[in-house]
Design a protein around this motif. Structure first.
Motif, short mmCIF file in Angstrom:
data_model
loop_
_atom_site.label_atom_id
_atom_site.label_comp_id
_atom_site.label_asym_id
_atom_site.label_seq_id
_atom_site.Cartn_x
_atom_site.Cartn_y
_atom_site.Cartn_z
N ALA A 207 7.96 0.06 -5.78
CA ALA A 207 7.64 1.46 -5.48
C ALA A 207 8.86 2.36 -5.69
O ALA A 207 8.72 3.59 -5.77
N GLN A 208 10.05 1.76 -5.77
CA GLN A 208 11.26 2.54 -6.02
C GLN A 208 11.61 2.59 -7.51
O GLN A 208 12.62 3.17 -7.89
N GLN A 212 6.43 3.76 -9.84
CA GLN A 212 6.08 4.30 -8.53
C GLN A 212 4.65 4.83 -8.47
O GLN A 212 3.90 4.51 -7.55
#
Length: 526
Positions: A207-208, A212
């Motif tokens: 997600a980083q 994302q």
């Protein structure tokens, strides 16, 4: 420290060491190949002299070990707390931790006997029969077995691989779904939650990354499906035999929200969904309130007790809720919007109105300093619907729409039309430099009927913008707007003004031959 002292150490903490061995037996199962291999490797370390004690701290009841694996691994064992620290990323006991406990255990007991007894469980419990057993432990083993096969053994190198693995994992686990209908909803919820928690260490780093948006889309879909299962479960009568599952689920939800890392808003959604759907006991909710009131944990500049207002709301603790709203911080606006929406959904309109008014001082800061596009546009629409529902005063609404900036132009326009402030409407669109098409979407036709003279300066503004582009196409567009202006002038009985205006324009731009030709074609004078 010689061997005799090691035996004395093990004897001194004999009870605690046996507790640690029991913990290992509970968390590792011989029916799982991964767990059986882990125990075998740990025993290999002990029997081949790869485990050594480096330090002992009596005051802390802590023993430090070095395990010679591919590299030297340092393990810290707080004996009285049954707590370990190892640099391994594995969440359950790793082979180094198990080897450390085995090393102390064998000082006074037979490690071979313990392993033999542990392995004998595999004959008693087989994965093919586990699906017929109704216990959290059996379902955990099923999930763990498939999870190891689909994800743990082959860690995904991209989110697409992870997404595919999770989808395949869920398909395979569905084959172990209980035959009895009354057990199916609890199985679906239990398995979905287990997969989410086990997959989280793989999901949150992605997600980083540049994936994302894809990760967030996946989470939104996953949570929607999880909520569907929760709704089905909550609509069914609760079976007494399922109580251990409900208790285990809420323990895991507590761990998921308070102990996992990153994507705190998604963790909060899961946490609240389970509390809403599965916990109706007032005493349990009050216990959670007391825990949250004492909680001081901060993550991503947000306190994890931000869920406290939801409990105040569901427990009808109105005074506490309004006091908490008074202490609202600007970066908590979104959480309080959700609380306000929930108050309205449950029919508490007066409370919802009071909460909505407490949002007003923080709207501008949150929109301009905290949230980014496209989330800003979505939030503004939510705020518009919220404030319309609670029926704020026009002055309050005007202040809110001003804080929206250009994104609130349409709502602000509707408010001005509703109050018949037509000159303010015209000035708003002129200062915002909006297009004619957008102005028409914001109610221009209403003003054209009610007060056409107000539109004359705005039409002039739009026409001048086209003239400045200095090409024939733009001149045609300017004439198109002047025709609209002509209609407005005729309707407001400003014939003399309009003819004088046309002559003035022709005189001012007499050098622009193409414009003069388009004006002539347009037959503008009245």
């Amino acid at each position: 420290m010689n061997l005799t002292s090691y035996q004395k150490l093990a004897t001194h903490y004999n009870k605690q060491i046996h507790q640690s061995m029991d913990t290992i037996a509970k968390k590792l199962h011989p029916a799982l190949l991964e767990d059986e291999e882990l125990v075998r490797r740990a025993a290999f370390f002990v029997r081949n002299g790869a485990v050594s004690i480096t330090n002992y701290y009596p005051q802390e009841h802590r023993v430090d070990f070095t395990i010679r694996d591919v590299t030297n691994i340092e393990v810290k064992y707080h004996i009285t707390k049954d707590n370990f620290h190892c640099p391994c990323p594995i969440h359950k006991p790793c082979r180094h931790i198990v080897a450390a406990v085995f090393y102390l255990y064998q000082q006074n007991d037979s490690l071979s006997t313990w392993i033999s007894e542990w392995r004998s469980q595999a004959d008693q419990v087989q994965l093919t029969l586990l699906k017929d057993e109704r216990s959290p432990r059996s379902w955990d083993i099923i999930v763990e077995n498939f999870f190891r096969k689909f994800i743990s053994n082959y860690p995904p190198t991209s989110f697409y691989l992870l997404e595919f693995a999770v989808h395949d994992l869920k398909s395979q686990l569905r084959k172990s779904r209980p035959f009895e209908r009354e057990w199916q909803p609890i199985f679906d919820v239990y398995v979905e939650l287990s997969i989410l928690i086990k997959s989280w260490p793989y999901i949150e780093p992605l997600a980083q990354s540049n994936m994302q948006n894809r990760v967030l889309h996946f989470l939104n879909e996953y949570l929607d499906e999880l909520n569907d299962h929760l709704n089905q479960l909550s609509s069914k009568p609760r079976m007494f035999a399922a109580d251990p599952f409900y208790e285990e689920i809420m323990v895991r939800i507590h761990h998921f929200y308070f102990d996992m890392e990153n994507l705190v808003h998604y963790r909060k959604q899961v946490y609240l969904s389970f509390w809403d759907a599965l916990v109706t006991d007032k005493n349990k909710r009050m216990q959670e309130v007391k825990y949250l009131e004492a909680l001081e944990t901060i993550e991503d500049d947000m306190s994890l007790n931000m869920v406290l207002p939801y409990f105040y709301l569901t427990l009808s603790m109105t005074d506490e809720l309004l006091i908490a709203a008074e202490k609202m911080e600007a970066n908590q606006l979104l959480e309080w919007v959700e609380v306000c929406e929930k108050a309205l959904q449950t029919g508490k309109k007066e409370l919802g109105t009071n909460l909505a008014r407490k949002l007003l001082p923080h709207v501008s800061y949150y929109l301009n300093e905290v949230i980014l596009n496209p989330s800003r546009v979505i939030l503004i629409r939510r705020l518009e619907l919220l404030f319309e529902t609670v029926q704020l005063q026009p002055a309050e609404l005007e202040k809110v729409y001003q804080s929206f900036g250009l994104y609130g132009l349409q709502s602000y326009s509707n408010l001005l039309i509703k109050e018949k402030r037509y000159y303010d409407w015209m000035a708003l669109h002129q200062s915002a430099n909006s297009s004619l098409e957008y102005a028409e979407a914001c109610g221009l036709s209403i003003i054209k009927e009610e007060a056409p003279d107000v539109l004359l300066p705005l039409y002039h503004h739009y026409a001048m913008r086209f003239i400045q582009e200095k090409n024939r196409y733009s001149y045609k567009q300017a004439v198109r707007i002047w025709k609209k202006m002509k209609q407005a002038a005729k309707k407001s009985n400003d014939t003399d003004y309009w003819n004088a205006y046309v002559e003035n324009v022709r005189e001012k731009y007499r050098r622009l031959r193409a414009l003069q030709q388009e004006i002539e074609k347009g037959n503008l004078p009245l």
